[in-house]
Every structure is written in C-alpha cells, then in structure tokens.
Design a protein around this motif. Structure first.
Motif, PDB file in Angstrom:
ATOM      1  N   TYR A 266       0.859  -1.182   0.000  1.00  0.00           N
ATOM      2  CA  TYR A 266       0.000   0.000   0.000  1.00  0.00           C
ATOM      3  C   TYR A 266       0.897   1.234   0.000  1.00  0.00           C
ATOM      4  O   TYR A 266       1.956   1.248   0.633  1.00  0.00           O
ATOM      5  CB  TYR A 266      -0.909   0.024   1.238  1.00  0.00           C
ATOM      6  N   SER A 267       0.461   2.253  -0.723  1.00  0.00           N
ATOM      7  CA  SER A 267       1.211   3.500  -0.824  1.00  0.00           C
ATOM      8  C   SER A 267       0.271   4.646  -0.470  1.00  0.00           C
ATOM      9  O   SER A 267      -0.673   4.938  -1.204  1.00  0.00           O
ATOM     10  CB  SER A 267       1.771   3.666  -2.238  1.00  0.00           C
ATOM     11  N   MET A 268       0.523   5.276   0.673  1.00  0.00           N
ATOM     12  CA  MET A 268      -0.355   6.317   1.200  1.00  0.00           C
ATOM     13  C   MET A 268       0.313   7.681   1.079  1.00  0.00           C
ATOM     14  O   MET A 268       1.475   7.845   1.450  1.00  0.00           O
ATOM     15  CB  MET A 268      -0.671   6.028   2.672  1.00  0.00           C
ATOM     16  N   VAL A 269      -0.420   8.649   0.563  1.00  0.00           N
ATOM     17  CA  VAL A 269       0.082  10.013   0.441  1.00  0.00           C
ATOM     18  C   VAL A 269      -0.584  10.867   1.513  1.00  0.00           C
ATOM     19  O   VAL A 269      -1.809  10.950   1.569  1.00  0.00           O
ATOM     20  CB  VAL A 269      -0.214  10.597  -0.957  1.00  0.00           C
ATOM     21  N   ILE A 270       0.239  11.509   2.358  1.00  0.00           N
ATOM     22  CA  ILE A 270      -0.292  12.344   3.419  1.00  0.00           C
ATOM     23  C   ILE A 270      -0.129  13.815   3.098  1.00  0.00           C
ATOM     24  O   ILE A 270      -1.054  14.600   3.191  1.00  0.00           O
ATOM     25  CB  ILE A 270       0.406  12.055   4.763  1.00  0.00           C
ATOM     26  N   GLY A 271       1.070  14.195   2.740  1.00  0.00           N
ATOM     27  CA  GLY A 271       1.332  15.617   2.541  1.00  0.00           C
ATOM     28  C   GLY A 271       2.213  15.869   1.350  1.00  0.00           C
ATOM     29  O   GLY A 271       2.575  14.965   0.613  1.00  0.00           O
ATOM     30  N   ASN A 272       2.535  17.139   1.193  1.00  0.00           N
ATOM     31  CA  ASN A 272       3.385  17.549   0.079  1.00  0.00           C
ATOM     32  C   ASN A 272       4.203  18.746   0.529  1.00  0.00           C
ATOM     33  O   ASN A 272       3.939  19.869   0.175  1.00  0.00           O
ATOM     34  CB  ASN A 272       2.527  17.915  -1.137  1.00  0.00           C
ATOM     35  N   THR A 273       5.219  18.475   1.367  1.00  0.00           N
ATOM     36  CA  THR A 273       6.045  19.558   1.882  1.00  0.00           C
ATOM     37  C   THR A 273       7.141  19.943   0.896  1.00  0.00           C
ATOM     38  O   THR A 273       7.754  20.990   1.036  1.00  0.00           O
ATOM     39  CB  THR A 273       6.694  19.158   3.223  1.00  0.00           C
ATOM     40  N   PHE A 294      -4.240   9.158  -1.733  1.00  0.00           N
ATOM     41  CA  PHE A 294      -4.254  10.240  -0.753  1.00  0.00           C
ATOM     42  C   PHE A 294      -5.114   9.833   0.440  1.00  0.00           C
ATOM     43  O   PHE A 294      -6.224   9.336   0.278  1.00  0.00           O
ATOM     44  CB  PHE A 294      -4.810  11.516  -1.393  1.00  0.00           C
ATOM     45  N   PHE A 295      -4.571  10.046   1.648  1.00  0.00           N
ATOM     46  CA  PHE A 295      -5.310   9.736   2.865  1.00  0.00           C
ATOM     47  C   PHE A 295      -6.150  10.938   3.268  1.00  0.00           C
ATOM     48  O   PHE A 295      -5.616  12.025   3.515  1.00  0.00           O
ATOM     49  CB  PHE A 295      -4.346   9.375   3.996  1.00  0.00           C
ATOM     50  N   PHE A 296      -7.449  10.726   3.347  1.00  0.00           N
ATOM     51  CA  PHE A 296      -8.364  11.797   3.711  1.00  0.00           C
ATOM     52  C   PHE A 296      -8.892  11.501   5.110  1.00  0.00           C
ATOM     53  O   PHE A 296      -9.780  10.667   5.308  1.00  0.00           O
ATOM     54  CB  PHE A 296      -9.501  11.890   2.704  1.00  0.00           C
ATOM     55  N   ALA A 297      -8.305  12.187   6.101  1.00  0.00           N
ATOM     56  CA  ALA A 297      -8.604  11.902   7.502  1.00  0.00           C
ATOM     57  C   ALA A 297     -10.092  11.964   7.839  1.00  0.00           C
ATOM     58  O   ALA A 297     -10.587  11.121   8.609  1.00  0.00           O
ATOM     59  CB  ALA A 297      -7.804  12.845   8.399  1.00  0.00           C
ATOM     60  N   PRO A 298     -10.867  12.941   7.315  1.00  0.00           N
ATOM     61  CA  PRO A 298     -12.292  12.984   7.666  1.00  0.00           C
ATOM     62  C   PRO A 298     -13.052  11.702   7.343  1.00  0.00           C
ATOM     63  O   PRO A 298     -14.028  11.371   8.018  1.00  0.00           O
ATOM     64  CB  PRO A 298     -12.817  14.175   6.853  1.00  0.00           C
ATOM     65  N   ALA A 299     -12.614  10.976   6.331  1.00  0.00           N
ATOM     66  CA  ALA A 299     -13.305   9.731   5.978  1.00  0.00           C
ATOM     67  C   ALA A 299     -13.130   8.684   7.074  1.00  0.00           C
ATOM     68  O   ALA A 299     -14.078   7.950   7.413  1.00  0.00           O
ATOM     69  CB  ALA A 299     -12.781   9.199   4.643  1.00  0.00           C
ATOM     70  N   GLN A 300     -11.925   8.593   7.654  1.00  0.00           N
ATOM     71  CA  GLN A 300     -11.696   7.636   8.737  1.00  0.00           C
ATOM     72  C   GLN A 300     -12.411   8.071  10.004  1.00  0.00           C
ATOM     73  O   GLN A 300     -12.910   7.242  10.762  1.00  0.00           O
ATOM     74  CB  GLN A 300     -10.192   7.470   8.995  1.00  0.00           C
ATOM     75  N   ILE A 301     -12.497   9.391  10.240  1.00  0.00           N
ATOM     76  CA  ILE A 301     -13.270   9.888  11.382  1.00  0.00           C
ATOM     77  C   ILE A 301     -14.729   9.483  11.239  1.00  0.00           C
ATOM     78  O   ILE A 301     -15.356   8.989  12.189  1.00  0.00           O
ATOM     79  CB  ILE A 301     -13.144  11.420  11.484  1.00  0.00           C
ATOM     80  N   LYS A 302     -15.275   9.671  10.055  1.00  0.00           N
ATOM     81  CA  LYS A 302     -16.678   9.318   9.817  1.00  0.00           C
ATOM     82  C   LYS A 302     -16.908   7.827  10.024  1.00  0.00           C
ATOM     83  O   LYS A 302     -17.899   7.409  10.640  1.00  0.00           O
ATOM     84  CB  LYS A 302     -17.083   9.730   8.404  1.00  0.00           C
ATOM     85  N   LYS A 303     -15.997   7.009   9.539  1.00  0.00           N
ATOM     86  CA  LYS A 303     -16.125   5.557   9.696  1.00  0.00           C
ATOM     87  C   LYS A 303     -16.109   5.157  11.167  1.00  0.00           C
ATOM     88  O   LYS A 303     -16.966   4.391  11.630  1.00  0.00           O
ATOM     89  CB  LYS A 303     -14.987   4.851   8.953  1.00  0.00           C
ATOM     90  N   ARG A 304     -15.146   5.670  11.899  1.00  0.00           N
ATOM     91  CA  ARG A 304     -15.008   5.260  13.297  1.00  0.00           C
ATOM     92  C   ARG A 304     -16.115   5.832  14.192  1.00  0.00           C
ATOM     93  O   ARG A 304     -16.555   5.153  15.128  1.00  0.00           O
ATOM     94  CB  ARG A 304     -13.636   5.678  13.822  1.00  0.00           C
ATOM     95  N   THR A 305     -16.551   7.039  13.942  1.00  0.00           N
ATOM     96  CA  THR A 305     -17.660   7.559  14.751  1.00  0.00           C
ATOM     97  C   THR A 305     -18.927   6.768  14.471  1.00  0.00           C
ATOM     98  O   THR A 305     -19.752   6.570  15.364  1.00  0.00           O
ATOM     99  CB  THR A 305     -17.899   9.052  14.490  1.00  0.00           C
ATOM    100  N   GLY A 306     -19.070   6.269  13.233  1.00  0.00           N
ATOM    101  CA  GLY A 306     -20.210   5.421  12.913  1.00  0.00           C
ATOM    102  C   GLY A 306     -20.143   4.087  13.618  1.00  0.00           C
ATOM    103  O   GLY A 306     -21.162   3.535  14.045  1.00  0.00           O
ATOM    104  N   GLU A 307     -18.935   3.542  13.757  1.00  0.00           N
ATOM    105  CA  GLU A 307     -18.759   2.230  14.387  1.00  0.00           C
ATOM    106  C   GLU A 307     -18.723   2.311  15.909  1.00  0.00           C
ATOM    107  O   GLU A 307     -19.283   1.453  16.600  1.00  0.00           O
ATOM    108  CB  GLU A 307     -17.453   1.601  13.883  1.00  0.00           C
ATOM    109  N   TRP A 308     -18.045   3.313  16.436  1.00  0.00           N
ATOM    110  CA  TRP A 308     -17.840   3.401  17.881  1.00  0.00           C
ATOM    111  C   TRP A 308     -18.836   4.320  18.566  1.00  0.00           C
ATOM    112  O   TRP A 308     -19.035   4.204  19.781  1.00  0.00           O
ATOM    113  CB  TRP A 308     -16.426   3.931  18.185  1.00  0.00           C
ATOM    114  N   GLY A 309     -19.397   5.261  17.814  1.00  0.00           N
ATOM    115  CA  GLY A 309     -20.195   6.325  18.407  1.00  0.00           C
ATOM    116  C   GLY A 309     -19.311   7.532  18.681  1.00  0.00           C
ATOM    117  O   GLY A 309     -18.114   7.397  18.955  1.00  0.00           O
TER     118      GLY A 309
END
Length: 371
Positions: A266-273, A294-309
């Motif tokens: 897997y190849s994840m892109v976070i930033g571009n400094t 590209f890693f889009f943090a809001p998508a993982q937040i949405k997933k985890r808040t849906g799973e965990w509350g």
C-alpha cells in the motif's frame, strides 16, 4: 477595528503580502473571533499545495482570485456576538485563517461545539467547520495551548493513519506477525506522531526516512525501529512486504520505493512539503505496484464515529492525545521546543522559511498576528 491578514499568492506560494481590512458590522447570528495564536508548520504548506484540489482555499475567501488565506489551527476568543447562543469572551479552538480576526456564523450548536454555517463552507468537509468550545473540550488544557495548536491537528491525523492501517490489517504487509511501515519526512511532526502510535503496537517495524541533517533528531525520538538517510534506501531488502506512508510528496523518492519494493502492499500520500516536487508527485499513476492513494482523515473519522459512536471516539482520542502530549514535552528530553512569533511581518518570514523546508525539526512555531 481592523483585521490584519497574511495573503499567499496561490500560483506562487512563496509570495506573500499583508492586507488590513476595516471591520464591517456583524449580521444577525454572527460572531467576531480574535485569533490569539495559531501554529504554522509544514502541514499548512500542504494545505496550500493542495489548496485547489482539496478545497483549502475555499474556507476563507479573500475576494482576490490569485490570493488566498492559508488555513491554520489555533485558539481565539469571541470579541463580538450577535448570536444568542455564543457569549462574548468564550474561548474557541478550530480552523482559522492566517489573520488577526475572523467572522463566523455559528450553527448546529451544542454545549461542546458549533459549526460555521456560512454558505460558502456548506459543501466543505464538516470536520474543518467545527469550532470546539474549550470549556467542555476533553482535549483542552489551558496550560499547554501552544502544544495543542502545534501538535493536536497533526497528531489526530497521525492517530487516524495508525488506526486506518491497523483497521486494514496493514494491507497484508504483516506477514509473520510483524508489519513493516516506511515513513518519509521522518522528522516532521505528523510523521513522528504516526511512528509513536505504530511503535506502541509492538508488532510494527517503523522505518524512518529522512535527510542526513535530521537523522540524529529522528534517532533521538526512540519511536523508529531504524532511521535511514534517503540515500540508504538500497540497504532494505527488496522482498520485504511493506507499506509506504509519504509525508513529503517527493516524486523521485516515491518512484524509487515503488520500483525497489516488489512486495509494496500500500502506498499512502499524506502531505506535500516538497513544493518543487508537485509535478513529479502527479506521475504516481504510472508507477509499478499499488496506486499512491491520498489519505483523507475525515473519511476515517466518519467511519469510526459510525462504528464506535461519537462519545467513544472522543474518549479514545482524548486518552491517546494526553499520553502523546505528555511524552513530547517530558522534562530533560522534549521532542518539541516552542518558538513564538508576533506580527504580520514575522508570519510572512516564517511562511517563507517553511516554504524552503528550512528550520530545526525540534522547533514548533506559534504565531500571533495581533502582535
């Protein structure tokens, strides 16, 4: 009253200028927030580099097509309010422009937060539109605001990267019970926050890639299994299953990693400094191995808040954050040394320094545009 802004030329990010605007009266339901201080890091350079493709220029319109306001994370206090639910003097944490003040339109209020309901932000990611009310924010502590503005948004991304990789079983890179993760720009705050989280798992070999100048700093942190100069990439076995997390956006390095590691999972892109590498970064589609994503943090937040509350998500994040903040500020061997800057000209000079990729990786820059 007037607002001082530090504008950045969208087509040439090293160009800046200061603009002073006379404040206009608030409309009903608005608040004027004095921005006390904010962090300026390589993360903000990333926002500018991805300003068009990811919508970062849209948060704080300037009314000038070629000039933008770079978003920053900071603390502010309500100076004026025509909203019955927000009191003058209330302290807030959130996404602000590089400026001394900003006008917000509070919407969807709760005791813990509110959203900016301005029409131009309606289609932008909700996580960036939230303003946390410090009195009831579980991550807030009044005695370390500088650490919060510098590391909190970066650490949240780090925490989510670690969670995302583990959530996906390191994409099959954990053969034999251990995963290997390569992190570029290992001296950056988001990278070492990620390394800190990965190392705590106990079954991840975290390989930090950095410049020769920053190698000793990265080794001193103790969260990397191994730290390599970029020129030493060939010392790693080509058949090792691994994941690459790219914090630099260096197209040449990405090509070398995709070409060298036959078992890159897997190849994840976070930033571009590395602003001068933006064009090369766009060639990732043609590289061998997995497509750089590209890693889009809001998508993982949405997933985890849906799973965990939402409450459980906030509790997990708060516990992790307080542990990390204590670690990086430990007496005797702090990872972070705060440097404060006051005024518009200081903000301009610091922005240009960050654009050039200069500075001590242990330094954390906190800016107050109000002087």
């Amino acid at each position: 009253m007037s607002t001082l802004e530090c504008l950045v030329r969208r087509s040439a990010l090293a160009d800046t200028r200061l603009r002073s605007r006379e404040d206009t009266p608030l409309a009903d339901g608005q608040v004027r927030v004095g921005i006390d201080h904010f962090a300026l890091t390589a993360n903000n350079v990333t926002y500018a580099n991805f300003g068009d493709s990811m919508g970062y220029w849209q948060f704080f319109p300037t009314g000038e097509e070629d000039w933008g306001l770079v978003p920053v994370w900071g603390f502010g206090r309500v100076l004026q309010s025509t909203h019955p639910g927000v009191a003058v003097g209330e302290r807030l944490y959130g996404f602000f422009p590089m400026a001394s003040q900003v006008v917000l339109q509070p919407d969807r209020l709760s005791p813990e937060r509110f959203a900016d309901g301005a029409a131009h932000r309606a289609e932008l990611p909700a996580v960036y539109n939230q303003y946390l009310r410090c009195a009831l924010d579980p991550l807030y502590r009044p005695d370390n605001e500088d650490v919060q503005v510098l590391l909190r948004p970066l650490y949240i991304t780090s925490w989510l990267i670690d969670d995302f990789l583990a959530d996906n079983d390191f994409f099959g890179a954990a053969e034999g019970g251990r995963a290997t993760v390569l992190l570029s720009s290992a001296s950056s705050k988001t990278a070492y926050g990620t390394a800190f989280q990965l190392a705590r798992r106990g079954n991840v070999d975290v390989i930090g890639l950095t410049s020769a100048a920053n190698r000793a700093f990265c080794e001193s942190l103790g969260c990397y299994t191994r730290v390599l100069d970029y020129r030493e990439l060939q010392s790693l076995g080509t058949q090792t299953p691994c994941v690459y997390v790219d914090f630099a956006g260096n197209g040449e390095l990405r090509e070398a990693i995709h070409t060298r590691f036959a078992e890159l999972r897997y190849s994840m892109v976070i930033g571009n400094t590395h602003a001068d590498e933006r064009a090369a970064a766009g060639a990732a589609r043609a590289l061998p191995g997995p497509r750089a994503t590209f890693f889009f943090a809001p998508a993982q937040i949405k997933k985890r808040t849906g799973e965990w509350g939402a409450e459980a998500f906030a509790q997990r994040l708060a516990a992790a954050w307080h542990g990390f903040a204590a670690h990086v500020t430990q007496a005797g061997a702090p990872w972070l040394q705060v440097q404060r800057h006051a005024g518009g000209e200081a903000a301009q000079a610091l922005w240009q320094q960050l654009q050039r990729g200069q500075g001590d990786p242990r330094a954390g820059h906190v800016v107050s545009m109000g002087g």
